[in-house]
Design a protein around this motif. Structure first.
Motif, PDB file in Angstrom:
ATOM      1  N   LEU A  79      -7.743  -7.966  23.587  1.00 55.13           N
ATOM      2  CA  LEU A  79      -6.492  -7.556  22.942  1.00 55.13           C
ATOM      3  C   LEU A  79      -6.352  -8.175  21.551  1.00 55.13           C
ATOM      4  O   LEU A  79      -5.930  -7.510  20.596  1.00 55.13           O
ATOM      5  CB  LEU A  79      -5.303  -7.967  23.819  1.00 55.13           C
ATOM      6  CG  LEU A  79      -3.898  -7.717  23.260  1.00 55.13           C
ATOM      7  CD1 LEU A  79      -3.660  -6.235  23.021  1.00 55.13           C
ATOM      8  CD2 LEU A  79      -2.848  -8.290  24.209  1.00 55.13           C
ATOM      9  N   GLY A  80      -6.730  -9.450  21.430  1.00 57.79           N
ATOM     10  CA  GLY A  80      -6.654 -10.137  20.136  1.00 57.79           C
ATOM     11  C   GLY A  80      -7.578  -9.518  19.105  1.00 57.79           C
ATOM     12  O   GLY A  80      -7.199  -9.332  17.936  1.00 57.79           O
ATOM     13  N   TRP A  81      -8.785  -9.160  19.532  1.00 55.88           N
ATOM     14  CA  TRP A  81      -9.750  -8.539  18.602  1.00 55.88           C
ATOM     15  C   TRP A  81      -9.334  -7.115  18.240  1.00 55.88           C
ATOM     16  O   TRP A  81      -9.564  -6.653  17.123  1.00 55.88           O
ATOM     17  CB  TRP A  81     -11.153  -8.560  19.201  1.00 55.88           C
ATOM     18  CG  TRP A  81     -11.683  -9.953  19.376  1.00 55.88           C
ATOM     19  CD1 TRP A  81     -11.959 -10.588  20.551  1.00 55.88           C
ATOM     20  CD2 TRP A  81     -11.962 -10.903  18.335  1.00 55.88           C
ATOM     21  NE1 TRP A  81     -12.401 -11.881  20.312  1.00 55.88           N
ATOM     22  CE2 TRP A  81     -12.419 -12.095  18.964  1.00 55.88           C
ATOM     23  CE3 TRP A  81     -11.872 -10.876  16.946  1.00 55.88           C
ATOM     24  CZ2 TRP A  81     -12.782 -13.235  18.244  1.00 55.88           C
ATOM     25  CZ3 TRP A  81     -12.236 -12.016  16.227  1.00 55.88           C
ATOM     26  CH2 TRP A  81     -12.682 -13.169  16.872  1.00 55.88           C
ATOM     27  N   LEU A  82      -8.679  -6.420  19.168  1.00 54.48           N
ATOM     28  CA  LEU A  82      -8.185  -5.067  18.884  1.00 54.48           C
ATOM     29  C   LEU A  82      -7.090  -5.114  17.812  1.00 54.48           C
ATOM     30  O   LEU A  82      -7.082  -4.304  16.878  1.00 54.48           O
ATOM     31  CB  LEU A  82      -7.648  -4.438  20.178  1.00 54.48           C
ATOM     32  CG  LEU A  82      -7.377  -2.936  20.170  1.00 54.48           C
ATOM     33  CD1 LEU A  82      -8.671  -2.139  19.934  1.00 54.48           C
ATOM     34  CD2 LEU A  82      -6.735  -2.507  21.500  1.00 54.48           C
ATOM     35  N   GLY A 124      -5.800 -14.948  10.989  1.00 52.87           N
ATOM     36  CA  GLY A 124      -4.721 -15.634  11.707  1.00 52.87           C
ATOM     37  C   GLY A 124      -4.441 -15.021  13.073  1.00 52.87           C
ATOM     38  O   GLY A 124      -3.882 -15.695  13.947  1.00 52.87           O
ATOM     39  N   ILE A 125      -4.828 -13.751  13.275  1.00 53.62           N
ATOM     40  CA  ILE A 125      -4.564 -13.082  14.559  1.00 53.62           C
ATOM     41  C   ILE A 125      -5.407 -13.686  15.689  1.00 53.62           C
ATOM     42  O   ILE A 125      -4.845 -14.166  16.676  1.00 53.62           O
ATOM     43  CB  ILE A 125      -4.766 -11.555  14.440  1.00 53.62           C
ATOM     44  CG1 ILE A 125      -3.680 -10.950  13.550  1.00 53.62           C
ATOM     45  CG2 ILE A 125      -4.769 -10.895  15.818  1.00 53.62           C
ATOM     46  CD1 ILE A 125      -3.901  -9.487  13.191  1.00 53.62           C
ATOM     47  N   PRO A 126      -6.751 -13.676  15.584  1.00 51.76           N
ATOM     48  CA  PRO A 126      -7.511 -14.333  16.663  1.00 51.76           C
ATOM     49  C   PRO A 126      -7.201 -15.830  16.770  1.00 51.76           C
ATOM     50  O   PRO A 126      -7.210 -16.388  17.874  1.00 51.76           O
ATOM     51  CB  PRO A 126      -8.977 -14.078  16.289  1.00 51.76           C
ATOM     52  CG  PRO A 126      -8.981 -13.646  14.867  1.00 51.76           C
ATOM     53  CD  PRO A 126      -7.655 -13.005  14.616  1.00 51.76           C
ATOM     54  N   MET A 127      -6.908 -16.471  15.640  1.00 44.10           N
ATOM     55  CA  MET A 127      -6.525 -17.892  15.695  1.00 44.10           C
ATOM     56  C   MET A 127      -5.224 -18.084  16.469  1.00 44.10           C
ATOM     57  O   MET A 127      -5.057 -19.071  17.195  1.00 44.10           O
ATOM     58  CB  MET A 127      -6.387 -18.470  14.280  1.00 44.10           C
ATOM     59  CG  MET A 127      -7.706 -18.851  13.639  1.00 44.10           C
ATOM     60  SD  MET A 127      -7.491 -19.619  12.017  1.00 44.10           S
ATOM     61  CE  MET A 127      -6.628 -21.132  12.446  1.00 44.10           C
ATOM     62  N   ALA A 128      -4.291 -17.141  16.325  1.00 49.66           N
ATOM     63  CA  ALA A 128      -3.016 -17.232  17.043  1.00 49.66           C
ATOM     64  C   ALA A 128      -3.244 -17.140  18.555  1.00 49.66           C
ATOM     65  O   ALA A 128      -2.646 -17.899  19.336  1.00 49.66           O
ATOM     66  CB  ALA A 128      -2.074 -16.121  16.579  1.00 49.66           C
ATOM     67  N   PHE A 129      -4.110 -16.224  18.965  1.00 55.62           N
ATOM     68  CA  PHE A 129      -4.442 -16.115  20.391  1.00 55.62           C
ATOM     69  C   PHE A 129      -5.126 -17.393  20.885  1.00 55.62           C
ATOM     70  O   PHE A 129      -4.831 -17.878  21.983  1.00 55.62           O
ATOM     71  CB  PHE A 129      -5.337 -14.899  20.641  1.00 55.62           C
ATOM     72  CG  PHE A 129      -4.574 -13.609  20.793  1.00 55.62           C
ATOM     73  CD1 PHE A 129      -4.181 -13.157  22.045  1.00 55.62           C
ATOM     74  CD2 PHE A 129      -4.224 -12.856  19.680  1.00 55.62           C
ATOM     75  CE1 PHE A 129      -3.459 -11.978  22.197  1.00 55.62           C
ATOM     76  CE2 PHE A 129      -3.510 -11.668  19.806  1.00 55.62           C
ATOM     77  CZ  PHE A 129      -3.124 -11.222  21.075  1.00 55.62           C
ATOM     78  N   ALA A 130      -6.026 -17.934  20.066  1.00 57.48           N
ATOM     79  CA  ALA A 130      -6.706 -19.179  20.441  1.00 57.48           C
ATOM     80  C   ALA A 130      -5.700 -20.318  20.619  1.00 57.48           C
ATOM     81  O   ALA A 130      -5.803 -21.111  21.563  1.00 57.48           O
ATOM     82  CB  ALA A 130      -7.737 -19.542  19.379  1.00 57.48           C
ATOM     83  N   ALA A 131      -4.713 -20.381  19.709  1.00 59.30           N
ATOM     84  CA  ALA A 131      -3.726 -21.467  19.760  1.00 59.30           C
ATOM     85  C   ALA A 131      -2.787 -21.335  20.961  1.00 59.30           C
ATOM     86  O   ALA A 131      -2.458 -22.319  21.616  1.00 59.30           O
ATOM     87  CB  ALA A 131      -2.910 -21.483  18.471  1.00 59.30           C
TER      88      ALA A 131
END
Length: 303
Positions: A175-178, A160-167
């Motif tokens: 930063l999202g991958w970190l 959900g973290i990288p998906m949140a950045f994508a959204a």
């Protein structure tokens, strides 16, 4: 002579719904909360404050739906194991009250509902959700083949973290991958507490886990994982230019983690399970520091 009245049985549809509720762990919100906090970390950092309301709703509801679906497919995959494990032998699939085919229908319904929500997001988020489905559906099978299912759980739980950045941003920056990496470390740590509860049963049944892999070095390994998690979250704070409130939240969360080691140091089942549950407060504390930091910053900018 009076006859004792036998209790009226609950309607079958109501009984089935209660079984499905139990199957999805609706009665145990801890798993949902452990997914929710890192997803909210991602949303707030991606938006640099409060995310758009609909995006927040889609991700919050999506977390509940995917976690429920994950529980169903986990029990479906473990129906050979759960009847032999003390903690899981009363689950609906383990007892036979719910059939395997029923469980798959429930899983599909939950994932379709989550996907319907994601369809309101941008194209990148929709594409990434497919990866999320694969991660959630394949995780339960790893404990047969690898000692690292807890790491894979972190990958699935944190997607959900990288998906949140994508959204929010339309891309996933470094930063999202970190932040995603920090969550994998956290999930591996707290799920090893959980695996330590089941270690004896898992050894008998030939199931694998980090608790078995780490053996007598389990407490040291969990300590290293938590230390790496906090170091990664510190780097997230630097990259996101977060302030003192965020770091205060990290310090408070570290104190909560230290308490987990105090209660679980003798490796007894009940305290180990309490240490696992306690991570809800760790996630909440980090989120509280994050939100406070953005609110103080917004107030300063407005003032």
């Amino acid at each position: 002579m009076e006859h004792a009245h036998s209790p009226i049985p609950a309607p079958d549809w109501r009984r089935r719904l209660s079984l499905y509720w139990k199957l999805t762990r609706g009665d145990r919100p801890i798993g949902w909360l452990l997914l929710l906090w890192p997803t909210w970390w991602g949303l707030w950092i991606a938006a640099e404050g409060m995310p758009p309301l609909w995006t927040w709703f889609v991700f919050s509801a999506g977390v509940w739906l995917t976690r429920a679906a994950g529980c169903v497919i986990n029990d479906y995959a473990d129906r050979w194991l759960d009847p032999h494990v003390e903690r899981t032998k009363h689950r609906p699939l383990a007892t036979g009250e719910v059939r395997g085919r029923e469980a798959l229908v429930v899983f599909a319904a939950l994932m379709l509902a989550a996907f319907a929500l994601v369809l309101t997001m941008n194209r990148l988020t929709i594409a990434m959700s497919v990866v999320g489905v694969v991660l959630a559906a394949s995780y339960p099978y790893l404990k047969r083949y690898t000692y690292l299912p807890q790491v894979y759980l972190g990958m699935a739980f944190g997607w959900g973290i990288p998906m949140a950045f994508a959204a929010v941003r339309g891309e996933v920056p470094a930063l999202g991958w970190l932040l995603y990496a920090a969550n994998i470390l956290w999930s591996t740590a707290y799920d090893t507490w959980y695996a330590m509860v089941d270690r004896e049963d898992d050894l008998k049944m030939g199931s694998k886990s980090t608790a078995i892999l780490f053996g007598d070095m389990d407490l040291v390994a969990i300590g290293v994982l938590y230390a790496l998690m906090f170091w990664t979250l510190y780097l997230v704070g630097q990259r996101a230019e977060l302030g003192v409130w965020y770091y205060a939240g990290l310090a408070a969360a570290a104190a909560l983690v230290a308490y987990e080691f105090v209660i679980a140091r003798h490796r007894e089942r009940e305290p180990l399970f309490r240490a696992f549950l306690h991570n809800h407060w760790v996630g909440l504390t980090i989120f509280a520091g994050l939100v406070t930091d953005y609110l103080v910053r917004a107030h300063a900018a407005g003032g």
